[in-house]
Design an enzyme around this catalytic site. Sequence first.
Site, PDB file in Angstrom:
ATOM      1  N   ASP A 291       8.478  12.345  -0.835  1.00  0.00           N
ATOM      2  CA  ASP A 291       7.828  13.499  -0.235  1.00  0.00           C
ATOM      3  C   ASP A 291       6.392  13.188   0.183  1.00  0.00           C
ATOM      4  O   ASP A 291       5.745  12.314  -0.387  1.00  0.00           O
ATOM      5  CB  ASP A 291       7.813  14.680  -1.214  1.00  0.00           C
ATOM      6  CG  ASP A 291       9.195  15.203  -1.527  1.00  0.00           C
ATOM      7  OD1 ASP A 291      10.059  15.162  -0.627  1.00  0.00           O
ATOM      8  OD2 ASP A 291       9.408  15.643  -2.667  1.00  0.00           O
ATOM      9  N   ARG A 292       5.904  13.952   1.144  1.00  0.00           N
ATOM     10  CA  ARG A 292       4.550  13.761   1.667  1.00  0.00           C
ATOM     11  C   ARG A 292       3.514  13.872   0.557  1.00  0.00           C
ATOM     12  O   ARG A 292       2.508  13.148   0.557  1.00  0.00           O
ATOM     13  CB  ARG A 292       4.287  14.802   2.761  1.00  0.00           C
ATOM     14  CG  ARG A 292       3.047  14.517   3.562  1.00  0.00           C
ATOM     15  CD  ARG A 292       2.913  15.492   4.696  1.00  0.00           C
ATOM     16  NE  ARG A 292       1.843  16.399   4.342  1.00  0.00           N
ATOM     17  CZ  ARG A 292       1.635  17.573   4.886  1.00  0.00           C
ATOM     18  NH1 ARG A 292       2.445  18.022   5.807  1.00  0.00           N
ATOM     19  NH2 ARG A 292       0.638  18.313   4.513  1.00  0.00           N
TER      20      ARG A 292
END
Length: 181
Positions: A45-46
């Site tokens: 995930d970012r």
Amino acid sequence: MTTILFNKPYNVLSQFTDKGSQGSPRQTLSDFIDAPGVYAAGRLDRDSEGLLVLTDDGKLQARIADPRHKLAKTYWVQVEGVPDDAALQALRGGVTLKDGMTRPATVRRMDEPDALWQRDPPVRFRKSVPDCWIELTIREGKNRQVRRMTAAVGHPTLRLIRYAVGDWSLDGLTTGQWRQV
């Protein structure tokens, strides 16, 4: 066959283009890696950091990303509060999430990692709430699983770093750095 290990910084997308950006473009893998034909094997995930494996080998990509292969993924997780033995045992036994029970995990409390880099922006700390680092190894990959697991046992994740995928690890890679293996 090309295989790359990349220490993905916080706030970088695990893809080479930003198709969903409405305003200013977000950082992607192309801001760091110039190696045509490779793709991320699995996602990070970012708002997570750490090891991302990229490859042009479809079979290797499937072996890493597909939960049927049960490839171990180890995370260093900074959590809010200090998990007691019951919370750690719950993680070891599997946690019930909205999409089902997780597989048993390996978990232990750990000191803050020695080679830890500064995150930009830094984690927001609260003076009245302690925090703790744990090492958590899972063999599946539900969406945002580690964050949901720690929250389910009462210890929300503050910072999440993937340290290892199978036998590959972050050792020797600073944030934003990559190497071919």
